[in-house]
Design a protein around this motif. Structure first.
Motif, PDB file in Angstrom:
ATOM      1  N   LYS A 194       0.833  -1.203   0.000  1.00 33.11           N
ATOM      2  CA  LYS A 194       0.000   0.000   0.000  1.00 33.11           C
ATOM      3  C   LYS A 194       0.865   1.248   0.000  1.00 33.11           C
ATOM      4  O   LYS A 194       0.547   2.238  -0.681  1.00 33.11           O
ATOM      5  N   GLU A 195       1.963   1.224   0.745  1.00 34.72           N
ATOM      6  CA  GLU A 195       2.874   2.369   0.746  1.00 34.72           C
ATOM      7  C   GLU A 195       3.492   2.577  -0.630  1.00 34.72           C
ATOM      8  O   GLU A 195       3.601   3.714  -1.098  1.00 34.72           O
ATOM      9  N   ARG A 196       3.861   1.489  -1.278  1.00 32.30           N
ATOM     10  CA  ARG A 196       4.443   1.603  -2.621  1.00 32.30           C
ATOM     11  C   ARG A 196       3.431   2.140  -3.623  1.00 32.30           C
ATOM     12  O   ARG A 196       3.768   2.963  -4.477  1.00 32.30           O
ATOM     13  N   VAL A 197       2.187   1.681  -3.524  1.00 26.16           N
ATOM     14  CA  VAL A 197       1.145   2.179  -4.426  1.00 26.16           C
ATOM     15  C   VAL A 197       0.902   3.666  -4.184  1.00 26.16           C
ATOM     16  O   VAL A 197       0.730   4.440  -5.132  1.00 26.16           O
ATOM     17  N   ALA A 198       0.935   4.085  -2.919  1.00 22.93           N
ATOM     18  CA  ALA A 198       0.747   5.508  -2.613  1.00 22.93           C
ATOM     19  C   ALA A 198       1.858   6.350  -3.240  1.00 22.93           C
ATOM     20  O   ALA A 198       1.601   7.424  -3.797  1.00 22.93           O
ATOM     21  N   LEU A 258       3.631   5.522  -5.911  1.00 14.65           N
ATOM     22  CA  LEU A 258       3.433   5.511  -7.357  1.00 14.65           C
ATOM     23  C   LEU A 258       2.294   6.429  -7.775  1.00 14.65           C
ATOM     24  O   LEU A 258       2.384   7.107  -8.808  1.00 14.65           O
ATOM     25  N   GLU A 259       1.227   6.486  -6.992  1.00 13.84           N
ATOM     26  CA  GLU A 259       0.132   7.402  -7.312  1.00 13.84           C
ATOM     27  C   GLU A 259       0.592   8.850  -7.215  1.00 13.84           C
ATOM     28  O   GLU A 259       0.232   9.684  -8.054  1.00 13.84           O
ATOM     29  N   ARG A 260       1.382   9.139  -6.187  1.00 14.82           N
ATOM     30  CA  ARG A 260       1.888  10.492  -6.034  1.00 14.82           C
ATOM     31  C   ARG A 260       2.816  10.849  -7.193  1.00 14.82           C
ATOM     32  O   ARG A 260       2.761  11.955  -7.729  1.00 14.82           O
ATOM     33  N   PHE A 285      12.153  10.596  -8.388  1.00 10.29           N
ATOM     34  CA  PHE A 285      12.976   9.498  -8.916  1.00 10.29           C
ATOM     35  C   PHE A 285      14.385   9.550  -8.323  1.00 10.29           C
ATOM     36  O   PHE A 285      14.946   8.523  -7.945  1.00 10.29           O
ATOM     37  N   ASP A 286      14.954  10.734  -8.246  1.00  8.47           N
ATOM     38  CA  ASP A 286      16.285  10.863  -7.658  1.00  8.47           C
ATOM     39  C   ASP A 286      16.285  10.465  -6.181  1.00  8.47           C
ATOM     40  O   ASP A 286      17.184   9.784  -5.713  1.00  8.47           O
ATOM     41  N   LYS A 287      15.241  10.844  -5.472  1.00  8.97           N
ATOM     42  CA  LYS A 287      15.125  10.506  -4.055  1.00  8.97           C
ATOM     43  C   LYS A 287      15.020   8.981  -3.888  1.00  8.97           C
ATOM     44  O   LYS A 287      15.635   8.400  -3.005  1.00  8.97           O
ATOM     45  N   LEU A 288      14.242   8.338  -4.746  1.00  7.71           N
ATOM     46  CA  LEU A 288      14.095   6.893  -4.663  1.00  7.71           C
ATOM     47  C   LEU A 288      15.379   6.153  -5.047  1.00  7.71           C
ATOM     48  O   LEU A 288      15.709   5.131  -4.473  1.00  7.71           O
ATOM     49  N   ARG A 289      16.107   6.686  -6.025  1.00  4.98           N
ATOM     50  CA  ARG A 289      17.374   6.057  -6.407  1.00  4.98           C
ATOM     51  C   ARG A 289      18.375   6.145  -5.263  1.00  4.98           C
ATOM     52  O   ARG A 289      19.115   5.203  -5.010  1.00  4.98           O
TER      53      ARG A 289
END
Length: 83
Positions: free
Chosen positions: A55-59, A61-63, A76-80
């Motif tokens: 659910k956190e991952r979907v949130a 991705l929706e954001r 994307f940079d923050k996630l990398r």
């Protein structure tokens, strides 16, 4: 009360009693009934944690899908950098 109504009433009472017995965890044994306390199931806890993570991952991705392109690049940079 005619015999048909009496049979229906007995079946209804039996069905309600069995549903209540299952709901409260009463198990029939050879000599009477016992109440079995349902503890925390490790498999259920693992699945709950997995669903929470998904659910956190979907949130996220929706954001990401609804943000503008500059915000998207920053995410994307923050996630990398997080991995």
């Amino acid at each position: 009360m005619n015999p048909f109504e009496m049979v229906v009433a007995i079946i209804a009472i039996t069905a309600i009693a069995s549903v209540l017995r299952a709901k409260y965890g009463v198990v029939r044994r050879d000599k009477g009934e016992e109440v079995i306390q349902r503890g925390s199931d490790p498999e259920a806890e693992r699945l709950r944690a997995e669903v929470k993570g998904l659910k956190e991952r979907v949130a996220v991705l929706e954001r990401l899908a609804t943000d503008s392109s500059t915000a998207l690049d920053r995410e994307f940079d923050k996630l990398r950098n997080r991995d």
